[in-house]
Scaffold this motif. Structure first.
Motif, PDB file in Angstrom:
ATOM      1  N   SER A  39      56.846  35.332  29.559  1.00 32.45           N
ATOM      2  CA  SER A  39      55.316  35.775  29.817  1.00 32.45           C
ATOM      3  C   SER A  39      54.736  36.892  28.781  1.00 32.45           C
ATOM      4  O   SER A  39      53.760  37.202  29.019  1.00 32.45           O
ATOM      5  CB  SER A  39      55.086  35.979  31.395  1.00 32.45           C
ATOM      6  N   ASN A  72      44.591  30.950  37.135  1.00 28.88           N
ATOM      7  CA  ASN A  72      44.887  32.582  37.500  1.00 28.88           C
ATOM      8  C   ASN A  72      43.479  33.165  37.490  1.00 28.88           C
ATOM      9  O   ASN A  72      42.587  32.964  36.554  1.00 28.88           O
ATOM     10  CB  ASN A  72      45.766  33.103  36.434  1.00 28.88           C
ATOM     11  N   MET A  74      42.791  36.088  37.113  1.00 28.14           N
ATOM     12  CA  MET A  74      42.518  36.875  35.622  1.00 28.14           C
ATOM     13  C   MET A  74      42.614  36.187  34.421  1.00 28.14           C
ATOM     14  O   MET A  74      43.737  35.292  34.148  1.00 28.14           O
ATOM     15  CB  MET A  74      43.831  37.948  35.667  1.00 28.14           C
ATOM     16  N   GLN A  77      45.589  34.259  31.841  1.00 33.44           N
ATOM     17  CA  GLN A  77      47.088  34.481  32.572  1.00 33.44           C
ATOM     18  C   GLN A  77      47.425  33.265  32.980  1.00 33.44           C
ATOM     19  O   GLN A  77      46.565  32.363  33.265  1.00 33.44           O
ATOM     20  CB  GLN A  77      46.942  35.649  33.657  1.00 33.44           C
ATOM     21  N   SER A 167      53.912  35.327  36.070  1.00 36.06           N
ATOM     22  CA  SER A 167      53.294  36.346  35.368  1.00 36.06           C
ATOM     23  C   SER A 167      54.066  37.641  35.812  1.00 36.06           C
ATOM     24  O   SER A 167      53.621  38.696  35.642  1.00 36.06           O
ATOM     25  CB  SER A 167      51.980  36.605  35.209  1.00 36.06           C
ATOM     26  N   GLY A 171      53.822  42.209  35.277  1.00 37.11           N
ATOM     27  CA  GLY A 171      53.049  42.949  36.177  1.00 37.11           C
ATOM     28  C   GLY A 171      52.500  42.124  37.171  1.00 37.11           C
ATOM     29  O   GLY A 171      51.580  42.482  37.871  1.00 37.11           O
ATOM     30  N   SER A 172      52.492  40.665  37.327  1.00 35.33           N
ATOM     31  CA  SER A 172      52.190  39.972  38.413  1.00 35.33           C
ATOM     32  C   SER A 172      50.792  39.970  38.305  1.00 35.33           C
ATOM     33  O   SER A 172      49.950  40.053  39.031  1.00 35.33           O
ATOM     34  CB  SER A 172      52.515  40.305  39.681  1.00 35.33           C
ATOM     35  N   LYS A 173      50.273  39.766  36.958  1.00 33.65           N
ATOM     36  CA  LYS A 173      48.952  39.807  36.816  1.00 33.65           C
ATOM     37  C   LYS A 173      47.876  38.823  37.441  1.00 33.65           C
ATOM     38  O   LYS A 173      48.221  37.446  37.334  1.00 33.65           O
ATOM     39  CB  LYS A 173      48.446  39.739  35.315  1.00 33.65           C
ATOM     40  N   GLY A 174      46.980  39.078  38.348  1.00 34.53           N
ATOM     41  CA  GLY A 174      46.328  38.115  39.081  1.00 34.53           C
ATOM     42  C   GLY A 174      46.766  37.740  40.390  1.00 34.53           C
ATOM     43  O   GLY A 174      46.137  37.251  41.187  1.00 34.53           O
ATOM     44  N   GLU A 369      48.503  52.287  33.129  1.00 31.27           N
ATOM     45  CA  GLU A 369      48.307  50.986  32.793  1.00 31.27           C
ATOM     46  C   GLU A 369      48.878  49.927  33.789  1.00 31.27           C
ATOM     47  O   GLU A 369      49.341  48.636  33.886  1.00 31.27           O
ATOM     48  CB  GLU A 369      49.551  50.717  31.696  1.00 31.27           C
ATOM     49  N   GLY A 370      48.791  50.333  35.067  1.00 33.09           N
ATOM     50  CA  GLY A 370      49.017  49.818  36.078  1.00 33.09           C
ATOM     51  C   GLY A 370      50.108  49.840  37.203  1.00 33.09           C
ATOM     52  O   GLY A 370      50.954  50.669  36.709  1.00 33.09           O
ATOM     53  N   TYR A 372      52.199  49.158  41.435  1.00 35.60           N
ATOM     54  CA  TYR A 372      52.326  48.507  42.726  1.00 35.60           C
ATOM     55  C   TYR A 372      52.200  49.839  43.717  1.00 35.60           C
ATOM     56  O   TYR A 372      53.230  50.648  43.535  1.00 35.60           O
ATOM     57  CB  TYR A 372      53.524  47.642  42.541  1.00 35.60           C
TER      58      TYR A 372
END
Length: 466
Positions: A39, A72, A74, A77, A167, A171-174, A369-370, A372
């Motif tokens: 990914s 997705n 996002m 993605q 993904s 970062g598990s985007k979406g 940058e993100g 959880y």
């Protein structure tokens, strides 16, 4: 448990474990490992989608699932997949999860005789990218599920939903937005999945959530460009030195967090008691622990599972491989704040900005940058005892319970967004080298995992926890 029930349960366990002896497990995993689902690689969109469409979807459909692949939410993605196995509107529902993406293969750095996209067995170690994270783990669960379905003559006695993403390693985007959008489709009563490591190779484990993480960069730039260190040294700012001193205000030389806003609330109650006795490290392949690192007054279990840490995961200024005699124009550090519940993570950037401003580090830029949130299910929840007891019945040995994983997985999507009780049943171990060359799965752990998965899927049909 009556004789007929015991016989059926044992049949499910034996059928699951038989997939190792008859080669089905290795054959299935080899096919999945061969798909380079990186990914982090922008050129991998085709294998990322193919893993869902050509590999996972046919597997689920053969087990009675209706499947749909979704774009997705996002843009740009990879897609996601939901499978639904519906047996009755009045029946309870279990949600499970897996991710088919992997980190970069790093082909040229693996030991001789191994390769990231070619599964190979060396002793007890099964090498290949994704064997531990996460293809091996969800392959174990799906084969355990298949064994339970067959032993129950096609009827589990409950509904089952499966969510796959592609993904997680970026970062598990979406995923969070997707769970909000598909909350009705994903509605369930309980959540069980497998990712991350068990406590050690010899100790079957469940964990109830994960530490959260915030990734951010600290950057110092002068806009002077690179300048000769003799001609300009002493009269212009060196950003590498400024960055080093800024970092030293956040964490001590022994890894102890310094500002109060970074620190975790102290572990208390049953959670602290569980952590205090947990063994950490000391097994073959484990790194050497530092008894004086971090919150040294706490036990290793409390430090790993119940404390916040600030880790610098990358640090750069100039060219370390080919240095030149120049003051660099900029310096950067990529940092991870690993955090437990009760941490004010949503105000991290504002707190860092205030901290640096007060200490006259106004030239330090913070780029978030993100991350959880941290999650942790109450250890007294009946779902915890149910999974632990089921695994112990399957293995004939104690199963350790971790309040949360030391690392981070997207558990907040299931615990917070979908409001589900979450239990994770890992089939890997801490020295599996996930995200690194020589990633591997232990066949001995896989065998235990197959038995545990078949047992839990069987037991849910006998007695749903309340």
């Amino acid at each position: 448990m009556n004789d007929e029930t015991h016989s059926g349960r044992q049949q499910a366990l034996e059928a699951a474990v038989e997939t190792i002896r008859n080669g089905v497990f290795v054959e299935t995993l080899a096919r999945r490992v061969a798909m380079p689902t990186e990914s982090q690689n922008p050129q991998a969109q085709q294998p990322l989608r193919a893993y869902l469409v050509d590999e996972i979807q046919p597997t689920l459909m053969a087990l009675g699932f209706e499947c749909q692949v979704y774009d997705n939410p996002m843009a740009g993605q990879p897609p996601l997949l939901i499978g639904v196995r519906h047996e009755g509107g009045e029946l309870p529902t279990l949600l499970t999860y897996g991710h088919g993406d992997v980190t970069n293969g790093q082909e040229n750095e693996w030991r001789a005789g191994t390769h990231p996209w070619d599964l190979s067995l060396h002793g007890d170690q099964l090498f290949g990218r994704g064997t531990a994270d996460n293809k091996g783990q969800h392959t174990i669960n799906l084969l355990g599920l298949e064994a339970a379905i067959k032993a129950r003559s096609g009827k589990l006695g409950y509904n089952l939903k499966v969510l796959f993403e592609m993904s997680e390693e970026v970062g598990s985007k979406g995923l969070e937005d997707f769970c909000r959008m598909q909350a009705e489709t994903l509605q369930a009563d309980l959540f069980l999945a497998s990712d991350g490591p068990r406590l050690n190779a010899k100790t079957p484990t469940i964990f109830l959530g994960s530490r959260g993480v915030c990734q951010f960069r600290l950057r110092c730039t002068t806009d002077n460009g690179a300048r000769h260190s003799g001609n300009w040294g002493g009269v212009i700012t060196n950003p590498a030195i400024r960055l080093q001193h800024a970092l030293s205000t956040l964490v001590s030389p022994t890894g102890k967090l310094l500002p109060d806003f970074l620190k975790a609330p102290a572990p208390t109650g049953i959670t602290a008691q569980m952590m205090q006795g947990l063994p950490v490290g000391g097994h073959e392949g484990d790194p050497e622990l530092n008894a004086l690192w971090g919150e040294a007054h706490l036990s290793p279990g409390e430090r790993l599972f119940g404390s916040n840490t600030l880790e610098v995961i990358a640090l750069g200024a100039g060219n370390i491989d080919k240095p030149v005699g120049a003051i660099p124009n900029s310096a950067e550090a990529v940092c991870h704040l690993r955090l437990v519940p009760g941490t004010d993570w949503s105000n991290l950037v504002a707190n860092l900005e205030r901290h640096f401003s007060d200490l006259d580090f106004k030239d330090i830029e913070i780029l978030y940058e993100g991350g959880y949130n941290a999650t942790r299910l109450d250890p007294a929840h009946p779902w915890v005892h149910f999974v632990q007891s089921s695994m112990e019945a399957s293995l004939g040995q104690p199963v350790s319970v971790l309040p949360n994983l030391g690392g981070t997985i997207p558990n907040h999507c299931f615990a917070d967004v979908l409001s589900l009780p979450t239990v994770w049943m890992p089939h890997s171990y801490p020295s599996c080298k996930q995200h690194a060359p020589d990633e591997h799965l232990l066949m001995s752990v896989a065998q235990q995992g197959l038995a545990c998965a078949a047992g839990v899927f069987w037991d849910l049909g006998e007695h749903w926890p309340h």
